[in-house]
Design a protein around this motif. Sequence first.
Motif, PDB file in Angstrom:
ATOM      1  N   ARG A  67       0.848  -1.184   0.000  1.00  0.00           N
ATOM      2  CA  ARG A  67       0.000   0.000   0.000  1.00  0.00           C
ATOM      3  C   ARG A  67       0.884   1.234   0.000  1.00  0.00           C
ATOM      4  O   ARG A  67       2.054   1.172   0.385  1.00  0.00           O
ATOM      5  N   SER A  68       0.341   2.352  -0.440  1.00  0.00           N
ATOM      6  CA  SER A  68       1.058   3.629  -0.429  1.00  0.00           C
ATOM      7  C   SER A  68       0.339   4.574   0.525  1.00  0.00           C
ATOM      8  O   SER A  68      -0.862   4.814   0.372  1.00  0.00           O
ATOM      9  N   PRO A  69       1.035   5.115   1.510  1.00  0.00           N
ATOM     10  CA  PRO A  69       0.396   6.052   2.437  1.00  0.00           C
ATOM     11  C   PRO A  69      -0.131   7.275   1.704  1.00  0.00           C
ATOM     12  O   PRO A  69       0.405   7.681   0.668  1.00  0.00           O
ATOM     13  N   ALA A  70      -1.207   7.862   2.235  1.00  0.00           N
ATOM     14  CA  ALA A  70      -1.725   9.099   1.665  1.00  0.00           C
ATOM     15  C   ALA A  70      -0.636  10.170   1.710  1.00  0.00           C
ATOM     16  O   ALA A  70       0.191  10.195   2.622  1.00  0.00           O
ATOM     17  N   GLU A  71      -0.632  11.057   0.723  1.00  0.00           N
ATOM     18  CA  GLU A  71       0.426  12.060   0.643  1.00  0.00           C
ATOM     19  C   GLU A  71       0.374  13.045   1.799  1.00  0.00           C
ATOM     20  O   GLU A  71       1.399  13.576   2.220  1.00  0.00           O
ATOM     21  N   ASN A  77      -0.112  13.341  11.188  1.00  0.00           N
ATOM     22  CA  ASN A  77       1.330  13.140  11.135  1.00  0.00           C
ATOM     23  C   ASN A  77       1.804  13.414   9.708  1.00  0.00           C
ATOM     24  O   ASN A  77       1.040  13.917   8.893  1.00  0.00           O
ATOM     25  N   TYR A  78       3.034  13.096   9.406  1.00  0.00           N
ATOM     26  CA  TYR A  78       3.562  13.456   8.104  1.00  0.00           C
ATOM     27  C   TYR A  78       4.063  12.235   7.342  1.00  0.00           C
ATOM     28  O   TYR A  78       4.327  11.197   7.910  1.00  0.00           O
ATOM     29  N   ARG A  79       4.151  12.409   6.039  1.00  0.00           N
ATOM     30  CA  ARG A  79       4.565  11.333   5.146  1.00  0.00           C
ATOM     31  C   ARG A  79       5.883  11.696   4.477  1.00  0.00           C
ATOM     32  O   ARG A  79       6.296  12.843   4.462  1.00  0.00           O
ATOM     33  N   GLY A  80       6.524  10.703   3.895  1.00  0.00           N
ATOM     34  CA  GLY A  80       7.751  10.973   3.174  1.00  0.00           C
ATOM     35  C   GLY A  80       8.367   9.690   2.652  1.00  0.00           C
ATOM     36  O   GLY A  80       7.789   8.603   2.751  1.00  0.00           O
ATOM     37  N   THR A  81       9.556   9.827   2.097  1.00  0.00           N
ATOM     38  CA  THR A  81      10.284   8.677   1.577  1.00  0.00           C
ATOM     39  C   THR A  81      11.744   8.797   1.960  1.00  0.00           C
ATOM     40  O   THR A  81      12.250   9.889   2.211  1.00  0.00           O
ATOM     41  N   LEU A  82      12.408   7.678   2.006  1.00  0.00           N
ATOM     42  CA  LEU A  82      13.863   7.658   2.126  1.00  0.00           C
ATOM     43  C   LEU A  82      14.384   6.478   1.324  1.00  0.00           C
ATOM     44  O   LEU A  82      13.622   5.577   0.948  1.00  0.00           O
ATOM     45  N   VAL A  83      15.666   6.504   1.046  1.00  0.00           N
ATOM     46  CA  VAL A  83      16.292   5.433   0.270  1.00  0.00           C
ATOM     47  C   VAL A  83      17.135   4.577   1.203  1.00  0.00           C
ATOM     48  O   VAL A  83      17.947   5.099   1.976  1.00  0.00           O
ATOM     49  N   ALA A  84      16.929   3.277   1.164  1.00  0.00           N
ATOM     50  CA  ALA A  84      17.669   2.347   2.028  1.00  0.00           C
ATOM     51  C   ALA A  84      18.217   1.200   1.194  1.00  0.00           C
ATOM     52  O   ALA A  84      17.907   1.079   0.012  1.00  0.00           O
ATOM     53  N   ASN A  85      19.026   0.371   1.845  1.00  0.00           N
ATOM     54  CA  ASN A  85      19.616  -0.831   1.250  1.00  0.00           C
ATOM     55  C   ASN A  85      20.753  -0.461   0.295  1.00  0.00           C
ATOM     56  O   ASN A  85      20.525  -0.124  -0.870  1.00  0.00           O
ATOM     57  N   ASN A  86      21.982  -0.560   0.788  1.00  0.00           N
ATOM     58  CA  ASN A  86      23.138  -0.169  -0.008  1.00  0.00           C
ATOM     59  C   ASN A  86      23.329  -1.032  -1.238  1.00  0.00           C
ATOM     60  O   ASN A  86      23.694  -0.542  -2.305  1.00  0.00           O
ATOM     61  N   ASN A  87      23.123  -2.350  -1.110  1.00  0.00           N
ATOM     62  CA  ASN A  87      23.384  -3.256  -2.233  1.00  0.00           C
ATOM     63  C   ASN A  87      22.379  -3.076  -3.362  1.00  0.00           C
ATOM     64  O   ASN A  87      22.740  -3.141  -4.539  1.00  0.00           O
ATOM     65  N   ALA A  88      21.130  -2.854  -3.008  1.00  0.00           N
ATOM     66  CA  ALA A  88      20.074  -2.644  -4.002  1.00  0.00           C
ATOM     67  C   ALA A  88      19.157  -1.548  -3.472  1.00  0.00           C
ATOM     68  O   ALA A  88      18.096  -1.850  -2.924  1.00  0.00           O
ATOM     69  N   PRO A  89      19.585  -0.288  -3.589  1.00  0.00           N
ATOM     70  CA  PRO A  89      18.808   0.808  -2.982  1.00  0.00           C
ATOM     71  C   PRO A  89      17.376   0.859  -3.504  1.00  0.00           C
ATOM     72  O   PRO A  89      17.117   0.654  -4.691  1.00  0.00           O
ATOM     73  N   ARG A  90      16.460   1.123  -2.588  1.00  0.00           N
ATOM     74  CA  ARG A  90      15.050   1.179  -2.931  1.00  0.00           C
ATOM     75  C   ARG A  90      14.392   2.315  -2.151  1.00  0.00           C
ATOM     76  O   ARG A  90      14.761   2.602  -1.018  1.00  0.00           O
ATOM     77  N   VAL A  91      13.406   2.938  -2.756  1.00  0.00           N
ATOM     78  CA  VAL A  91      12.626   3.974  -2.091  1.00  0.00           C
ATOM     79  C   VAL A  91      11.683   3.308  -1.099  1.00  0.00           C
ATOM     80  O   VAL A  91      10.962   2.375  -1.445  1.00  0.00           O
ATOM     81  N   LEU A  92      11.713   3.776   0.143  1.00  0.00           N
ATOM     82  CA  LEU A  92      10.809   3.278   1.174  1.00  0.00           C
ATOM     83  C   LEU A  92       9.894   4.412   1.618  1.00  0.00           C
ATOM     84  O   LEU A  92      10.357   5.521   1.878  1.00  0.00           O
ATOM     85  N   GLU A  93       8.605   4.110   1.710  1.00  0.00           N
ATOM     86  CA  GLU A  93       7.632   5.117   2.112  1.00  0.00           C
ATOM     87  C   GLU A  93       7.312   4.971   3.598  1.00  0.00           C
ATOM     88  O   GLU A  93       7.211   3.868   4.105  1.00  0.00           O
ATOM     89  N   PHE A  94       7.148   6.101   4.275  1.00  0.00           N
ATOM     90  CA  PHE A  94       6.743   6.064   5.679  1.00  0.00           C
ATOM     91  C   PHE A  94       5.611   7.055   5.893  1.00  0.00           C
ATOM     92  O   PHE A  94       5.421   7.994   5.125  1.00  0.00           O
ATOM     93  N   GLU A  95       4.845   6.839   6.974  1.00  0.00           N
ATOM     94  CA  GLU A  95       3.709   7.711   7.234  1.00  0.00           C
ATOM     95  C   GLU A  95       3.653   8.201   8.678  1.00  0.00           C
ATOM     96  O   GLU A  95       2.607   8.611   9.157  1.00  0.00           O
TER      97      GLU A  95
END
Length: 266
Positions: free
Chosen positions: A61-65, A70-88
């Motif tokens: 699922r994708s959190p509402a924008e 509270n607030y939403r956003g994204t960060l990039v994790a995983n050094n070997n295969a970086p991926r966008v992670l969403e948080f809410e």
Amino acid sequence: MPIFHDKPKEHLVRREHLIKHHLVRVRLGDKIDYTIPASATYGKPTEAIEYPEPLPANGDRSPAEKSPFNYRGTLVANNNAPRVLEFESSVERNALLVLQTNRNIVELQAQQPTCFYEDDYGVEHSHTFDVCARLRNGKRIGIATKPILKLIETDLVGTLLRIKQQGMNGLLDDVSFVTEKFASDDAAHNAREILLSRRLRNEEEYQTALEMLKGVRGPVRFRALFAGADVPAHRRTALWCLIDDGLLRPMAPGRIEDTTIMIVTL
């Protein structure tokens, strides 16, 4: 590097904070040099930093924008295969940062997996985990992130127990949860510094700092460990690498700042 959106005001660096930081340095006797250096001094990593294009978010699922709570956003994790992670929420964001510093975790996914379970009356429900952590031994742990009060109000622990008892749909090996006690703003601050130091790590600077620590006896302020260094920024990065390796730690839990009392654990 982490990317945040809709950051609340309390996380912005206000002018008052900069003034306080400057006054603390002056009172501690720092000689502040405003000369612009001839070359960049931010970092000199031994291995060149690469910036591969991260894979898109792949949560169930994708959190509402936007949210009024509270607030939403994204960060990039995983050094070997970086991926966008969403948080809410701030707890989710902080958890994603802190968990990245755990060397037993090799991959993080966000907003997955979704597990189905039945309540005491046989009614089927679903729960999507905020974080899924894959460990070095291959095990997958579903992690729910909630403030302590919400954890109690929603009986989240009971939900997690039902999911585990009913087999986790074969998608996980175990379940867990974290609250703001673990995923605090101070812990997230320290995690950011550790993650940055890993990218900027310079082996020569690391060994120099390590040798310097061997001569330290008793508690010492963090700022004293990079005072007098040719390039304090490089020494600071090396010290954070030593913190990451468990060879240097604060005397008390909390945010590590220049005035924090540290202990050498060699």
